[in-house]
Scaffold this active site. Structure first.
Site, PDB file in Angstrom:
ATOM      1  N   GLU A 250       0.834  -1.206   0.000  1.00 34.55           N
ATOM      2  CA  GLU A 250       0.000   0.000   0.000  1.00 34.55           C
ATOM      3  C   GLU A 250       0.870   1.258   0.000  1.00 34.55           C
ATOM      4  O   GLU A 250       0.532   2.273  -0.625  1.00 34.55           O
ATOM      5  CB  GLU A 250      -0.934  -0.003   1.216  1.00 34.55           C
ATOM      6  CG  GLU A 250      -1.959  -1.131   1.205  1.00 34.55           C
ATOM      7  CD  GLU A 250      -2.854  -1.087  -0.021  1.00 34.55           C
ATOM      8  OE1 GLU A 250      -3.450  -0.020  -0.297  1.00 34.55           O
ATOM      9  OE2 GLU A 250      -2.945  -2.112  -0.715  1.00 34.55           O
TER      10      GLU A 250
ATOM     11  N   TRP B 257     -20.383  11.588 -20.269  1.00 33.40           N
ATOM     12  CA  TRP B 257     -20.926  11.368 -18.930  1.00 33.40           C
ATOM     13  C   TRP B 257     -22.365  11.861 -18.852  1.00 33.40           C
ATOM     14  O   TRP B 257     -22.727  12.845 -19.489  1.00 33.40           O
ATOM     15  CB  TRP B 257     -20.075  12.095 -17.891  1.00 33.40           C
ATOM     16  CG  TRP B 257     -18.615  11.726 -17.911  1.00 33.40           C
ATOM     17  CD1 TRP B 257     -17.596  12.451 -18.445  1.00 33.40           C
ATOM     18  CD2 TRP B 257     -18.017  10.537 -17.366  1.00 33.40           C
ATOM     19  NE1 TRP B 257     -16.397  11.805 -18.282  1.00 33.40           N
ATOM     20  CE2 TRP B 257     -16.622  10.624 -17.620  1.00 33.40           C
ATOM     21  CE3 TRP B 257     -18.520   9.418 -16.702  1.00 33.40           C
ATOM     22  CZ2 TRP B 257     -15.726   9.638 -17.225  1.00 33.40           C
ATOM     23  CZ3 TRP B 257     -17.626   8.431 -16.309  1.00 33.40           C
ATOM     24  CH2 TRP B 257     -16.260   8.540 -16.563  1.00 33.40           C
TER      25      TRP B 257
ATOM     26  N   ASN C  72     -10.899   1.350   2.686  1.00 30.84           N
ATOM     27  CA  ASN C  72     -10.317   1.236   1.345  1.00 30.84           C
ATOM     28  C   ASN C  72     -11.161   0.409   0.382  1.00 30.84           C
ATOM     29  O   ASN C  72     -11.316   0.773  -0.793  1.00 30.84           O
ATOM     30  CB  ASN C  72      -8.908   0.635   1.432  1.00 30.84           C
ATOM     31  CG  ASN C  72      -7.914   1.575   2.076  1.00 30.84           C
ATOM     32  OD1 ASN C  72      -8.181   2.762   2.207  1.00 30.84           O
ATOM     33  ND2 ASN C  72      -6.774   1.042   2.484  1.00 30.84           N
TER      34      ASN C  72
ATOM     35  N   TRP D  16       2.168   1.605  -3.534  1.00 29.36           N
ATOM     36  CA  TRP D  16       1.144   2.202  -4.402  1.00 29.36           C
ATOM     37  C   TRP D  16       1.193   3.724  -4.296  1.00 29.36           C
ATOM     38  O   TRP D  16       1.097   4.426  -5.310  1.00 29.36           O
ATOM     39  CB  TRP D  16      -0.253   1.717  -3.996  1.00 29.36           C
ATOM     40  CG  TRP D  16      -0.764   0.521  -4.718  1.00 29.36           C
ATOM     41  CD1 TRP D  16      -0.938  -0.732  -4.208  1.00 29.36           C
ATOM     42  CD2 TRP D  16      -1.198   0.445  -6.081  1.00 29.36           C
ATOM     43  NE1 TRP D  16      -1.447  -1.573  -5.163  1.00 29.36           N
ATOM     44  CE2 TRP D  16      -1.618  -0.884  -6.326  1.00 29.36           C
ATOM     45  CE3 TRP D  16      -1.275   1.374  -7.124  1.00 29.36           C
ATOM     46  CZ2 TRP D  16      -2.116  -1.301  -7.562  1.00 29.36           C
ATOM     47  CZ3 TRP D  16      -1.758   0.954  -8.358  1.00 29.36           C
ATOM     48  CH2 TRP D  16      -2.168  -0.358  -8.571  1.00 29.36           C
TER      49      TRP D  16
ATOM     50  N   TRP E 174     -15.606  10.990 -13.135  1.00 27.08           N
ATOM     51  CA  TRP E 174     -14.799  10.637 -11.967  1.00 27.08           C
ATOM     52  C   TRP E 174     -14.225  11.868 -11.273  1.00 27.08           C
ATOM     53  O   TRP E 174     -13.970  11.851 -10.064  1.00 27.08           O
ATOM     54  CB  TRP E 174     -13.673   9.683 -12.353  1.00 27.08           C
ATOM     55  CG  TRP E 174     -12.662  10.231 -13.334  1.00 27.08           C
ATOM     56  CD1 TRP E 174     -12.682  10.120 -14.691  1.00 27.08           C
ATOM     57  CD2 TRP E 174     -11.477  10.985 -13.018  1.00 27.08           C
ATOM     58  NE1 TRP E 174     -11.601  10.764 -15.251  1.00 27.08           N
ATOM     59  CE2 TRP E 174     -10.843  11.294 -14.255  1.00 27.08           C
ATOM     60  CE3 TRP E 174     -10.898  11.421 -11.831  1.00 27.08           C
ATOM     61  CZ2 TRP E 174      -9.658  12.026 -14.322  1.00 27.08           C
ATOM     62  CZ3 TRP E 174      -9.706  12.157 -11.891  1.00 27.08           C
ATOM     63  CH2 TRP E 174      -9.101  12.457 -13.125  1.00 27.08           C
TER      64      TRP E 174
ATOM     65  N   TRP F 187      -9.176   7.120  -8.228  1.00 25.43           N
ATOM     66  CA  TRP F 187     -10.394   7.404  -8.991  1.00 25.43           C
ATOM     67  C   TRP F 187     -10.251   6.996 -10.451  1.00 25.43           C
ATOM     68  O   TRP F 187     -11.192   6.475 -11.056  1.00 25.43           O
ATOM     69  CB  TRP F 187     -10.752   8.885  -8.865  1.00 25.43           C
ATOM     70  CG  TRP F 187     -11.630   9.124  -7.672  1.00 25.43           C
ATOM     71  CD1 TRP F 187     -11.253   9.529  -6.434  1.00 25.43           C
ATOM     72  CD2 TRP F 187     -13.042   8.906  -7.619  1.00 25.43           C
ATOM     73  NE1 TRP F 187     -12.347   9.575  -5.596  1.00 25.43           N
ATOM     74  CE2 TRP F 187     -13.454   9.210  -6.300  1.00 25.43           C
ATOM     75  CE3 TRP F 187     -13.992   8.488  -8.528  1.00 25.43           C
ATOM     76  CZ2 TRP F 187     -14.775   9.101  -5.887  1.00 25.43           C
ATOM     77  CZ3 TRP F 187     -15.323   8.378  -8.133  1.00 25.43           C
ATOM     78  CH2 TRP F 187     -15.697   8.684  -6.818  1.00 25.43           C
TER      79      TRP F 187
END
Length: 437
Positions: free
Chosen positions: A260, A291, A326, A263, A344, A367
């Site tokens: 993590e 969208w 998460n 990341w 998003w 996102w």
């Protein structure tokens, strides 16, 4: 404090601690007395939408604690409320500055601000030195063999593990040199009220994280279980050291928890090399998506009134605590971008407003992962089903019952604002039309 004596200024930003602080350590060894500085930057504060923004309260408390620690060494933190550029104009006028030390800050506004300050100091022959502190590896330290940045996480992760050595996790022993701080009586601090803010009543997580590392892999996906560390807030503002966290993960031999942190560094690297991803898709073709952007449905999503209990629980947890589990972050992000077909960026902005542990790189990266527009190689037709996610990760509905107590009474709970099967087909059609052009 004698303003005629040459000083080295250490500028605190996202590193609000004395211990294991790379830039502060080097400043204390510079040969001049060190004046600690923190600037409450109006450029950032003026853009915050909520005057009880909990992050401002957290920062304020953090530098109060920092100041108390400095007082024990007969020193004090100089705190200025102003735009950074203006603040430095005044500091240059009122102090004999030999050098300015600070730690790297990687977000687009921060790098632009630092370039401006560097140029300003240079005109006065003042050295501006910055250091790596909030990551183990930064932008160009983990790259492909040809020096180009990775754009896929897994090979980046492999190279990260191959590159890390005990040296990178070594603690900076700042406590040995704190006698080199400028001697000063306590300096006045601007109040939250003077800066146009009010104290938030939100509770902040402590720095305890070791209790979850051992079985993190087994518990991290279940939101009803206290299986995550909540350390992100402290990492965001540097009240804990990244080296301490990475070293702890190594000690527990827990790669899942360490992954993590990797990341986070991957997304920071991506934002640096691909700054357009701040508000555009990593894959340009995804910016062609049409969208729906229904404002009433977006409002329902924000307020946790979608009729999908796992989504609503997550949004209510966020609005109440400034935190969201998460696993649930992925579910609510997929629901907004895929089921509701809402851009998003709307969700990213709302998270930026509400998350205590908000970091631009990780938030944008997460996102875009959910929307399918980012670095992840998974196809765009990965669409989370809220019901199956609930059965898998909250089978006893403990998390849902905590945040959506009215779910038990169908007369009080809203009906779903969209049918998932219909939404899935609509999403696939919209994405396919955009991507085949």
């Amino acid at each position: 404090m004698d303003n005629k004596t040459p000083v080295t200024i250490f500028w605190f930003r996202r590193d609000l601690r004395l211990n294991d602080n790379a830039g502060l350590y080097r400043a204390l060894k510079s040969g001049n007395p060190v004046l600690p500085l923190f600037i409450f930057d109006k450029e950032i504060l003026d853009k915050l939408e909520d005057k009880d923004d909990a992050r401002v309260t957290f920062i304020y408390k953090a530098f109060e604690d920092l100041n108390k620690a400095l007082h024990q060494h007969d020193s004090s933190l100089l705190v200025i409320y102003d735009k950074a550029e203006h603040a430095w104009d005044n500091i240059i006028k009122t102090h004999n500055i030999a050098a300015v030390y600070t730690n790297h800050d990687y977000e687009p506004y921060a790098t632009k601000r630092d370039d401006t300050v560097r140029d300003k100091l240079k005109k006065h022959n003042i050295v501006f030195k910055t250091f790596k502190d909030q990551v183990i590896f930064e932008k160009d330290e983990v790259t492909k063999d040809d020096g180009k940045p990775y754009t896929v996480y897994t090979p980046y992760q492999r190279k990260w593990y191959a590159a890390v050595k005990p040296f990178y996790l070594k603690v900076y022993p700042t406590e040995k040199y704190l006698t080199n701080l400028v001697k000063s009586k306590p300096l006045p601090l601007p109040s939250l009220t003077e800066m146009g803010f009010e104290k938030s009543g939100m509770l902040f997580p402590d720095q305890e994280y070791k209790n979850v590392i051992g079985d993190y892999a087994e518990k991290r996906d279940f939101p009803a279980i206290a299986g995550t560390s909540h350390i992100g807030l402290h990492l965001r503002f540097g009240t804990v050291s990244i080296r301490e966290l990475a070293k702890a993960a190594h000690g527990y031999h827990n790669k899942t928890w360490l992954n993590e942190l990797i990341w986070r560094e991957f997304y920071m690297m991506i934002l640096h090399h691909f700054p357009h991803t701040m508000d555009h898709a990593f894959r340009p073709e995804y910016d062609r998506i049409k969208w729906v952007n229904n404002e009433e449905q977006f409002k329902a999503w924000c307020n946790g009134q979608t009729g999908y209990p796992i989504v609503d629980a997550g949004m209510r947890e966020l609005n109440t605590t400034g935190f969201m589990h998460n696993r649930v972050r992925m579910i609510v992000a997929s629901f907004l971008s895929k089921d509701l077909l809402i851009d998003w960026r709307w969700g990213e902005h709302y998270f930026a407003r509400k998350l205590l542990d908000y970091e631009m790189a990780s938030n944008v990266g997460g996102w875009q992962w959910a929307a399918g527009s980012g670095t992840d190689a998974a196809p765009y037709f990965r669409i989370f089903n809220p019901e199956s996610q609930t059965k898998k990760f909250d089978p006893d509905l403990k998390y849902i019952k905590k945040w959506v107590p009215e779910y038990a009474d169908f007369s009080k709970y809203p009906k779903p604002i969209v049918d998932h099967a219909f939404a899935r087909e609509r999403c696939l059609k919209a994405f396919k039309e955009a991507l085949v052009k």
